[in-house]
Structure formats: C-alpha cells, structure tokens
Design a protein around this motif. Structure first.
Motif, PDB file in Angstrom:
ATOM      1  N   ILE A 104      52.971  60.415  60.489  1.00  0.00           N
ATOM      2  CA  ILE A 104      53.393  59.660  59.304  1.00  0.00           C
ATOM      3  C   ILE A 104      54.049  58.354  59.767  1.00  0.00           C
ATOM      4  CG2 ILE A 104      54.903  59.653  57.274  1.00  0.00           C
ATOM      5  CD1 ILE A 104      54.616  62.739  57.234  1.00  0.00           C
ATOM      6  N   PHE A 142      54.436  55.284  54.136  1.00  0.00           N
ATOM      7  CA  PHE A 142      55.602  54.883  53.345  1.00  0.00           C
ATOM      8  C   PHE A 142      55.245  53.746  52.387  1.00  0.00           C
ATOM      9  CE2 PHE A 142      57.835  57.374  56.486  1.00  0.00           C
ATOM     10  CZ  PHE A 142      58.826  57.965  55.722  1.00  0.00           C
ATOM     11  N   ILE A 198      53.267  71.635  49.823  1.00  0.00           N
ATOM     12  CA  ILE A 198      53.848  72.100  48.563  1.00  0.00           C
ATOM     13  C   ILE A 198      53.022  73.254  48.005  1.00  0.00           C
ATOM     14  CG2 ILE A 198      54.442  71.436  46.192  1.00  0.00           C
ATOM     15  CD1 ILE A 198      54.828  68.533  47.422  1.00  0.00           C
ATOM     16  N   ALA A 243      69.537  70.090  48.116  1.00  0.00           N
ATOM     17  CA  ALA A 243      68.875  70.218  49.418  1.00  0.00           C
ATOM     18  C   ALA A 243      69.113  68.988  50.300  1.00  0.00           C
ATOM     19  CB  ALA A 243      67.395  70.461  49.199  1.00  0.00           C
ATOM     20  N   ASP A 244      68.367  68.892  51.378  1.00  0.00           N
ATOM     21  CA  ASP A 244      68.541  67.804  52.345  1.00  0.00           C
ATOM     22  C   ASP A 244      67.200  67.081  52.547  1.00  0.00           C
ATOM     23  OD1 ASP A 244      68.775  66.228  54.586  1.00  0.00           O
ATOM     24  OD2 ASP A 244      69.731  67.752  55.830  1.00  0.00           O
ATOM     25  N   VAL A 290      58.181  68.017  57.504  1.00  0.00           N
ATOM     26  CA  VAL A 290      56.826  67.568  57.145  1.00  0.00           C
ATOM     27  C   VAL A 290      56.216  66.798  58.322  1.00  0.00           C
ATOM     28  CG1 VAL A 290      55.470  66.075  55.603  1.00  0.00           C
ATOM     29  CG2 VAL A 290      57.375  67.421  54.670  1.00  0.00           C
ATOM     30  N   LEU A 339      55.604  54.010  48.387  1.00  0.00           N
ATOM     31  CA  LEU A 339      56.472  53.071  47.648  1.00  0.00           C
ATOM     32  C   LEU A 339      55.695  52.246  46.623  1.00  0.00           C
ATOM     33  CD1 LEU A 339      58.788  52.016  50.612  1.00  0.00           C
ATOM     34  CD2 LEU A 339      59.524  53.226  48.537  1.00  0.00           C
ATOM     35  N   PHE A 368      50.994  66.302  50.868  1.00  0.00           N
ATOM     36  CA  PHE A 368      51.690  67.012  49.791  1.00  0.00           C
ATOM     37  C   PHE A 368      51.004  68.343  49.499  1.00  0.00           C
ATOM     38  CE2 PHE A 368      52.643  62.602  49.748  1.00  0.00           C
ATOM     39  CZ  PHE A 368      53.993  62.558  49.477  1.00  0.00           C
TER      40      PHE A 368
HETATM   41  C1  HEM Z   1      59.497  56.453  50.665  1.00  0.00           C
HETATM   42  C2  HEM Z   1      60.445  57.190  50.172  1.00  0.00           C
HETATM   43  C3  HEM Z   1      60.392  58.683  49.932  1.00  0.00           C
HETATM   44  C4  HEM Z   1      61.288  59.322  49.141  1.00  0.00           C
HETATM   45  C5  HEM Z   1      62.438  58.679  48.371  1.00  0.00           C
HETATM   46  C6  HEM Z   1      60.955  60.737  49.158  1.00  0.00           C
HETATM   47  C7  HEM Z   1      61.655  61.724  48.489  1.00  0.00           C
HETATM   48  C8  HEM Z   1      61.455  63.078  48.616  1.00  0.00           C
HETATM   49  C9  HEM Z   1      62.358  64.115  48.157  1.00  0.00           C
HETATM   50  C10 HEM Z   1      63.696  63.875  47.465  1.00  0.00           C
HETATM   51  C11 HEM Z   1      61.801  65.312  48.461  1.00  0.00           C
HETATM   52  C12 HEM Z   1      62.380  66.708  48.201  1.00  0.00           C
HETATM   53  C13 HEM Z   1      62.977  67.244  49.506  1.00  0.00           C
HETATM   54  C14 HEM Z   1      63.431  68.670  49.394  1.00  0.00           C
HETATM   55  O1  HEM Z   1      64.593  68.873  49.009  1.00  0.00           O
HETATM   56  O2  HEM Z   1      62.647  69.576  49.635  1.00  0.00           O
HETATM   57  C15 HEM Z   1      60.535  65.043  49.104  1.00  0.00           C
HETATM   58  C16 HEM Z   1      59.667  66.009  49.559  1.00  0.00           C
HETATM   59  C17 HEM Z   1      58.492  65.736  50.214  1.00  0.00           C
HETATM   60  N1  HEM Z   1      58.053  64.517  50.650  1.00  0.00           N
HETATM   61 FE1  HEM Z   1      58.959  62.756  50.315  1.00  0.00          FE
HETATM   62  N2  HEM Z   1      59.832  60.937  49.935  1.00  0.00           N
HETATM   63  C18 HEM Z   1      59.451  59.706  50.426  1.00  0.00           C
HETATM   64  C19 HEM Z   1      58.374  59.473  51.259  1.00  0.00           C
HETATM   65  C20 HEM Z   1      57.460  60.422  51.664  1.00  0.00           C
HETATM   66  C21 HEM Z   1      56.275  60.168  52.459  1.00  0.00           C
HETATM   67  C22 HEM Z   1      55.851  58.793  52.987  1.00  0.00           C
HETATM   68  C23 HEM Z   1      55.640  61.374  52.626  1.00  0.00           C
HETATM   69  C24 HEM Z   1      54.361  61.708  53.359  1.00  0.00           C
HETATM   70  C25 HEM Z   1      53.420  60.892  53.637  1.00  0.00           C
HETATM   71  C26 HEM Z   1      56.418  62.375  51.949  1.00  0.00           C
HETATM   72  C27 HEM Z   1      56.087  63.718  51.868  1.00  0.00           C
HETATM   73  C28 HEM Z   1      56.843  64.684  51.263  1.00  0.00           C
HETATM   74  C29 HEM Z   1      56.461  66.093  51.219  1.00  0.00           C
HETATM   75  C30 HEM Z   1      55.183  66.711  51.767  1.00  0.00           C
HETATM   76  C31 HEM Z   1      57.500  66.768  50.568  1.00  0.00           C
HETATM   77  C32 HEM Z   1      57.596  68.275  50.268  1.00  0.00           C
HETATM   78  C33 HEM Z   1      58.283  69.001  51.393  1.00  0.00           C
HETATM   79  C34 HEM Z   1      58.280  70.490  51.177  1.00  0.00           C
HETATM   80  O3  HEM Z   1      58.627  70.946  50.093  1.00  0.00           O
HETATM   81  O4  HEM Z   1      57.943  71.206  52.118  1.00  0.00           O
HETATM   82  N3  HEM Z   1      57.518  61.765  51.378  1.00  0.00           N
HETATM   83  N4  HEM Z   1      60.352  63.670  49.196  1.00  0.00           N
END
Ligand code: HEM
Length: 130
Positions: free
Chosen positions: A82, A87, A39, A65-66, A74, A91, A35
């Motif tokens: 990853i 995950f 971010i 967004a998507d 990522v 969670l 993150f």
């Molecule tokens: C398990 C369910 C998960 C859900 C429901 C979830 C949900 C989300 C959502 C809705 C976003 C915003 C996406 C966008 O429109 O930019 C996001 C961003 C992100 N997620 Fe997740 N996420 C999950 C798991 C993970 C995991 C396991 C990781 C990494 C180990 C992760 C890393 C990130 C990062 C780094 C961003 C920021 C991306 C950016 O802005 O460049 N996520 N996540």
C-alpha cells in the motif's frame, strides 16, 4: 438550475456519507480488493466507520478502536504494497463523495481530517515495515 446542498449536521448524514463512500470504494477495481479481503462483515464495518466519523466531527466516544493499528495489520496482510497511489485514490473518493452530497464547513473539515489522518496512517505503516 443550481441545487443547494446542506452541510453535515448529524449522525444520519454521516451514515449516508460513509455508505456512499464505501459504495464507491467497492466499485473501484484498483483498491476494492484490499477492503473485500479484510472486511468480513460489511454492516459492522459501516457502523464502526459511522461511529468513527461521528465522533471525529461531533465528539463523544462511540469509536473505541485503534485506526493506526488496524491499517498496520492491513498493510502486513498485503506485504507492504500500500503506497501513495492507494491513499490518493482513497482521498479522491472521500472528497468526491463529500462534494456530491453536502456543502459547508464540515465538508471542508472532513476533507482536511482525512488527509491528515492519511499521513499518520502511512507513517505508521512505513515504520512497521522496518
Ligand atoms: C486516507 C485516509 C484513511 C482513513 C481516514 C481511513 C480510516 C479508516 C478507519 C477509521 C478504519 C477502521 C479501523 C478499525 O477500527 O478497525 C479503517 C479500516 C480499514 N481501512 Fe482505512 N483509512 C484510510 C486509508 C486507507 C487505505 C489507503 C486503505 C487501503 C488501500 C485502507 C484500508 C482499510 C481496510 C482494509 C480497513 C478494514 C480493516 C479491518 O477491519 O480489518 N484505508 N480505515
């Protein structure tokens, strides 16, 4: 003495949930670097995630967004490392934050929706690797 928690009923609740959740994520040395590296604007990210979960629970169209594409990006940045462990940690923090702050039907809905979305995100990552 038992404390009674309320259910999630509005955007303000979602904002508290999202902020508390990301506090936990940022304190977790096993996954916080994913993150912190991606971010650049945390305030913007927290607002976007508040939009996302508000829409998920209460409808509307604030989030545009998507999420699958965002995670594929990522995953590519971290060269496909990853996996289920990440995950699982994500969670667990989600469920623990929800249980710590709220109680009720919407809490269970948000646990279920995140789990389900996790499988779709992981499938999208996996497909993009080949
Ligand atoms: C398990 C369910 C998960 C859900 C429901 C979830 C949900 C989300 C959502 C809705 C976003 C915003 C996406 C966008 O429109 O930019 C996001 C961003 C992100 N997620 Fe997740 N996420 C999950 C798991 C993970 C995991 C396991 C990781 C990494 C180990 C992760 C890393 C990130 C990062 C780094 C961003 C920021 C991306 C950016 O802005 O460049 N996520 N996540």
């Amino acid at each position: 003495m038992t404390t009674t928690l309320k259910d999630i009923t509005n955007r303000e609740d979602i904002a508290i949930l999202v902020r508390t959740f990301y506090d936990r994520i940022r304190a977790d040395d096993e996954i916080n670097f994913y993150f912190n590296e991606m971010i650049t604007d945390w305030e913007e990210h927290l607002e976007k995630l508040t939009d996302f979960w508000e829409m998920n629970l209460f409808g509307g169209k604030k989030y545009k967004a998507d999420p699958l594409q965002a995670h594929v990006k990522v995953d590519a940045h971290f060269e496909g490392k990853i996996g289920p462990n990440e995950f699982g940690i994500w969670l667990n923090h989600w469920a623990q934050t929800l249980d710590e702050l709220f109680e009720g039907e919407n809490v269970e809905i948000l646990k279920r929706r995140a789990r389900k979305m996790g499988t779709f995100i992981y499938m999208a990552m996996f497909k993009s690797r080949s």
